[in-house]
Write an enzyme that holds these catalytic residues in place. Structure first.
Site, PDB file in Angstrom:
ATOM      1  N   GLY A  75       0.831  -1.198   0.000  1.00 38.40           N
ATOM      2  CA  GLY A  75       0.000   0.000   0.000  1.00 38.40           C
ATOM      3  C   GLY A  75       0.858   1.238   0.000  1.00 38.40           C
ATOM      4  O   GLY A  75       2.054   1.170   0.300  1.00 38.40           O
ATOM      5  N   CYS A  85       5.351  -6.084   1.568  1.00 35.35           N
ATOM      6  CA  CYS A  85       5.696  -4.664   1.512  1.00 35.35           C
ATOM      7  C   CYS A  85       5.040  -3.900   2.675  1.00 35.35           C
ATOM      8  O   CYS A  85       5.413  -4.107   3.809  1.00 35.35           O
ATOM      9  CB  CYS A  85       5.321  -4.119   0.134  1.00 35.35           C
ATOM     10  SG  CYS A  85       6.141  -2.561  -0.232  1.00 35.35           S
ATOM     11  N   TYR A  86       4.070  -3.048   2.406  1.00 38.73           N
ATOM     12  CA  TYR A  86       3.381  -2.375   3.520  1.00 38.73           C
ATOM     13  C   TYR A  86       2.858  -3.416   4.508  1.00 38.73           C
ATOM     14  O   TYR A  86       2.909  -3.225   5.718  1.00 38.73           O
ATOM     15  CB  TYR A  86       2.223  -1.520   2.991  1.00 38.73           C
ATOM     16  CG  TYR A  86       1.508  -0.728   4.063  1.00 38.73           C
ATOM     17  CD1 TYR A  86       1.944   0.541   4.424  1.00 38.73           C
ATOM     18  CD2 TYR A  86       0.410  -1.268   4.739  1.00 38.73           C
ATOM     19  CE1 TYR A  86       1.312   1.258   5.424  1.00 38.73           C
ATOM     20  CE2 TYR A  86      -0.236  -0.558   5.735  1.00 38.73           C
ATOM     21  CZ  TYR A  86       0.217   0.707   6.070  1.00 38.73           C
ATOM     22  OH  TYR A  86      -0.417   1.411   7.065  1.00 38.73           O
ATOM     23  N   HIS A 112       7.589  -7.694  -3.796  1.00 40.39           N
ATOM     24  CA  HIS A 112       6.285  -8.126  -4.316  1.00 40.39           C
ATOM     25  C   HIS A 112       6.427  -9.443  -5.076  1.00 40.39           C
ATOM     26  O   HIS A 112       6.825  -9.432  -6.242  1.00 40.39           O
ATOM     27  CB  HIS A 112       5.701  -7.056  -5.251  1.00 40.39           C
ATOM     28  CG  HIS A 112       5.263  -5.824  -4.530  1.00 40.39           C
ATOM     29  ND1 HIS A 112       3.976  -5.668  -4.057  1.00 40.39           N
ATOM     30  CD2 HIS A 112       5.937  -4.722  -4.159  1.00 40.39           C
ATOM     31  CE1 HIS A 112       3.878  -4.508  -3.448  1.00 40.39           C
ATOM     32  NE2 HIS A 112       5.058  -3.908  -3.491  1.00 40.39           N
ATOM     33  N   GLU A 128       4.154 -11.162  -6.325  1.00 39.42           N
ATOM     34  CA  GLU A 128       3.072 -11.357  -7.308  1.00 39.42           C
ATOM     35  C   GLU A 128       3.387 -10.796  -8.689  1.00 39.42           C
ATOM     36  O   GLU A 128       2.678 -11.072  -9.646  1.00 39.42           O
ATOM     37  CB  GLU A 128       1.757 -10.721  -6.799  1.00 39.42           C
ATOM     38  CG  GLU A 128       1.794  -9.227  -6.528  1.00 39.42           C
ATOM     39  CD  GLU A 128       2.366  -8.882  -5.162  1.00 39.42           C
ATOM     40  OE1 GLU A 128       2.946  -9.779  -4.520  1.00 39.42           O
ATOM     41  OE2 GLU A 128       2.260  -7.726  -4.748  1.00 39.42           O
ATOM     42  N   SER A 151     -21.229  -7.169 -28.621  1.00 41.55           N
ATOM     43  CA  SER A 151     -20.518  -6.712 -29.817  1.00 41.55           C
ATOM     44  C   SER A 151     -19.990  -7.891 -30.618  1.00 41.55           C
ATOM     45  O   SER A 151     -19.620  -7.742 -31.774  1.00 41.55           O
ATOM     46  CB  SER A 151     -19.342  -5.820 -29.406  1.00 41.55           C
ATOM     47  OG  SER A 151     -18.351  -6.620 -28.778  1.00 41.55           O
ATOM     48  N   GLY A 152     -19.939  -9.059 -29.963  1.00 35.24           N
ATOM     49  CA  GLY A 152     -19.340 -10.211 -30.637  1.00 35.24           C
ATOM     50  C   GLY A 152     -17.871 -10.355 -30.290  1.00 35.24           C
ATOM     51  O   GLY A 152     -17.238 -11.334 -30.647  1.00 35.24           O
ATOM     52  N   GLY A 153     -17.324  -9.391 -29.566  1.00 37.51           N
ATOM     53  CA  GLY A 153     -15.949  -9.503 -29.073  1.00 37.51           C
ATOM     54  C   GLY A 153     -15.912 -10.494 -27.910  1.00 37.51           C
ATOM     55  O   GLY A 153     -16.949 -10.900 -27.394  1.00 37.51           O
ATOM     56  N   VAL A 154     -14.691 -10.866 -27.496  1.00 40.06           N
ATOM     57  CA  VAL A 154     -14.551 -11.902 -26.474  1.00 40.06           C
ATOM     58  C   VAL A 154     -15.260 -11.511 -25.176  1.00 40.06           C
ATOM     59  O   VAL A 154     -15.990 -12.320 -24.589  1.00 40.06           O
ATOM     60  CB  VAL A 154     -13.057 -12.119 -26.111  1.00 40.06           C
ATOM     61  CG1 VAL A 154     -12.884 -13.349 -25.249  1.00 40.06           C
ATOM     62  CG2 VAL A 154     -12.207 -12.201 -27.334  1.00 40.06           C
ATOM     63  N   ASP A 155     -15.047 -10.284 -24.717  1.00 43.04           N
ATOM     64  CA  ASP A 155     -15.524  -9.923 -23.386  1.00 43.04           C
ATOM     65  C   ASP A 155     -17.047  -9.929 -23.315  1.00 43.04           C
ATOM     66  O   ASP A 155     -17.633 -10.537 -22.419  1.00 43.04           O
ATOM     67  CB  ASP A 155     -15.001  -8.529 -22.985  1.00 43.04           C
ATOM     68  CG  ASP A 155     -13.496  -8.432 -23.151  1.00 43.04           C
ATOM     69  OD1 ASP A 155     -12.858  -9.498 -23.247  1.00 43.04           O
ATOM     70  OD2 ASP A 155     -12.969  -7.311 -23.191  1.00 43.04           O
ATOM     71  N   SER A 156     -17.695  -9.259 -24.262  1.00 50.31           N
ATOM     72  CA  SER A 156     -19.155  -9.210 -24.173  1.00 50.31           C
ATOM     73  C   SER A 156     -19.749 -10.584 -24.474  1.00 50.31           C
ATOM     74  O   SER A 156     -20.782 -10.956 -23.914  1.00 50.31           O
ATOM     75  CB  SER A 156     -19.735  -8.130 -25.085  1.00 50.31           C
ATOM     76  OG  SER A 156     -19.536  -8.431 -26.435  1.00 50.31           O
ATOM     77  N   SER A 157     -19.084 -11.382 -25.315  1.00 45.59           N
ATOM     78  CA  SER A 157     -19.603 -12.723 -25.620  1.00 45.59           C
ATOM     79  C   SER A 157     -19.561 -13.613 -24.384  1.00 45.59           C
ATOM     80  O   SER A 157     -20.531 -14.298 -24.065  1.00 45.59           O
ATOM     81  CB  SER A 157     -18.797 -13.386 -26.739  1.00 45.59           C
ATOM     82  OG  SER A 157     -18.880 -12.621 -27.915  1.00 45.59           O
ATOM     83  N   LYS A 210      -7.700 -10.661 -19.192  1.00 45.66           N
ATOM     84  CA  LYS A 210      -8.138 -11.139 -20.509  1.00 45.66           C
ATOM     85  C   LYS A 210      -7.953 -12.662 -20.680  1.00 45.66           C
ATOM     86  O   LYS A 210      -8.855 -13.356 -21.146  1.00 45.66           O
ATOM     87  CB  LYS A 210      -7.336 -10.410 -21.586  1.00 45.66           C
ATOM     88  CG  LYS A 210      -7.872 -10.578 -22.974  1.00 45.66           C
ATOM     89  CD  LYS A 210      -8.898  -9.530 -23.251  1.00 45.66           C
ATOM     90  CE  LYS A 210      -9.365  -9.497 -24.673  1.00 45.66           C
ATOM     91  NZ  LYS A 210     -10.360  -8.429 -24.850  1.00 45.66           N
TER      92      LYS A 210
END
Ligand code: XMP
Length: 522
Positions: A59, A86-87, A179, A181, A232-238, A378
């Site tokens: 943080g 860290c913090y 970190h 991660e 839209s037919g894109g990956v995310d909205s599909s 993604k």
């Protein structure tokens, strides 16, 4: 807090920019975790949550500042492993009786090397093995621990952090200054793996489990209300649409806006997939004339975008209104679209990048948001899409901009030019698929140039459009390089386009990187 039958790990968030990456690493290890801002983590919360392990994130604050954030002391009395980062390390040391000092010449930012202490612990199994005797880590700290808490020992040091790795293995308390991660701590995953093994996680949190959980959450949120989703037919909205449909079936209606600026066959593919295959209620808003008439004679790129954005909202709103009584708007917002921060004076604050397509709509229409992908990256969305059985053709799709072909048609847009562009683009993509290059390229597309050039075909003179092929590689779209096609590929593609697409007699390849160029032509 989400109900789950899985063992869970609690990440207490102190506002680090990379807290989400901790969650991501844990999901990769099939561990169920939740991130909660420190303000919400009270004694009561901790008891209800009953974590099998706790991670205290990094943080921006300084533990030396009076009133700086703390977790409840109960965290250290739960009898479960705790990892401070860290913090989180500094707060842990201070609360358990050690000391932290502010900066003064020991700040470390970026790459650093940690060397091991005299003794080894299980948390570090797999570390310091490559012969160099040290591990690369990523640091970002001004303050540092100057005295470790009673019961702790040092297991690793770096030039700016004498207590880079400290632990009290008996109590299973671990504290690292760096970190683990982030990508620049290459062996960080091993450290998390050792930590969750120590805590007794069995690794049963799979994408299948994530899907079940997400479905349950959507049902809880939505109840029996209606939801509309801009598809839209894109990956995310599909992926979002398929997931929500699985959760609430007929309560979901998708709206697909065809603005006449789509690629060849795109509208049919989307409609067939979602309406016929998934049996979703899908409104196919065929509004080509509306968009193309308003764009007639417009050549300024920003004006094109503004017109398309405005009409998109109008059309979406009109069709969403037809659904009747929708209370929720579903969006495929991903984690990178969400900038989450902890406000130290008040509660957690969340800012969302306004979405090009539906920006402002939720407020305007009084809709609440359903965003089931907002904690995923993604590649995780792609895995979820596979889990949901979405075909690869949708999962691996290249990104396509909201204004579509309008920004690939520099200068004035005409229906003829769009038609030529669509056909030429289809040949180009076909070539890329045939040569097995589709997945190597972030975005390949064509721009039809606003110039006509002279050529010769069939012993006759031609006077047709020139086009530019573009293909880029990039990690995030922010910077990009052109794809190094072979000359054979470029030659073959140019020949095919000129032979197969009437209206183009010259093909060029755009080798501009970003910066100084952009990916799109407008
Ligand atoms: P640029 O051209 O800015 O593109 O280098 C970076 C990425 O963003 C996409 N892009 C857009 N997407 N609306 C969108 O939804 C837009 O107006 C827009 N402009 C660019 C572009 O396709 C690339 O992936």
């Amino acid at each position: 807090m989400t109900e789950t039958s899985h063992d869970r790990l609690l990440i207490v968030d102190f506002g680090s920019q990379v807290t989400q990456l901790i969650a991501r690493r844990l999901r990769e290890l099939n561990v169920y975790c939740e991130i909660h801002p420190y303000q919400n983590v009270t004694d009561g919360f901790l008891r209800d949550f009953a974590p099998r392990a706790v991670i205290l994130s990094g943080g921006p604050d300084s533990v030396t500042r009076e009133g700086s954030p703390r977790p409840p002391a109960l965290v250290f009395d739960l009898g479960v492993p705790v990892l401070g980062i860290c913090y989180g390390q500094q707060v842990m040391m201070q609360m358990l009786g050690g000391k932290v000092e502010a900066g003064q010449g020991t700040a470390e930012f970026g790459r650093a090397w940690v060397t091991p202490g005299a003794e080894r612990i299980d948390l570090l199994s797999g570390w310091f093995m490559d012969g160099s005797g040290r591990e690369q880590v990523w640091m970002s700290h001004g303050d540092h621990v100057s005295e470790i808490a009673p019961g702790f020992q040092v297991y690793g040091t770096s030039p700016g952090a004498p207590f880079a790795i400290a632990a009290d293995p008996g109590r299973r308390f671990y504290a690292v200054q760096f970190h683990p991660e982030v990508h620049h701590t290459p062996n960080g995953r091993t450290l998390y793996q050792n930590f969750v093994r120590e805590a007794g996680f069995t690794g049963d949190w799979t994408m299948g489990a994530y899907r079940e959980e997400a479905i349950r959450r959507i049902r809880d949120q939505v109840g029996d209300a209606r939801v509309i989703c801009g598809l839209s037919g894109g990956v995310d909205s599909s992926v979002a649409a398929v997931l929500i449909h699985e959760a609430i079936g007929e309560q979901l209606t998708c709206v697909f806006v065809d603005h006449g600026l789509l690629r060849q066959g795109e509208a049919e593919e989307v409609v067939t997939m979602f309406r016929d295959h998934y049996n979703m209620a899908l409104i196919h808003a065929s509004e080509q004339d509306l968009f193309l008439d308003e764009l007639d004679g417009v050549s300024d790129p920003e004006t094109k975008r503004k017109i398309i954005g405005r009409l998109f909202i109008d059309v979406f709103q009109k069709h969403a209104g037809e659904v009747g009584g929708a209370e929720f708007l579903a969006q495929g917002t991903l984690y990178p679209d969400v900038i989450e921060s902890v406000s130290f004076s008040g509660g957690p604050s969340v800012t969302i990048k306004s979405h090009h397509n539906v920006g402002g709509l939720p407020e305007k229409m009084g809709l609440k948001l359903v965003e089931p992908l907002r904690e995923l990256f993604k590649d995780e969305v792609r895995s979820l899409g596979r889990e949901l059985g979405l075909p690869e053709a949708f999962i691996g799709r290249h990104p396509f901009p909201g204004p579509g072909l309008a920004i690939r048609c520099p200068g004035e847009i005409t229906r003829d030019k769009l038609d030529i562009l669509r056909r030429a683009d289809a040949v180009y993509i076909d070539q890329i698929r045939k040569h097995g290059l589709y997945d190597e390229i972030w975005q390949p597309f064509e721009a039809i140039l606003p110039v006509r050039t002279v050529g010769v075909m069939d012993d006759g003179r031609t006077y047709e459009f020139a086009c530019a092929l573009r293909a880029v590689t990039t990690v995030d779209g922010m910077t990009a390089d052109y794809y190094p096609f072979s000359h054979e590929f470029l030659g073959e593609t140019a020949t095919r386009i000129i032979n197969e697409v009437k209206g183009i007699n010259r093909v060029t390849y755009d080798i501009t990187s970003k910066p100084p160029g952009t990916i799109e032509w407008e």
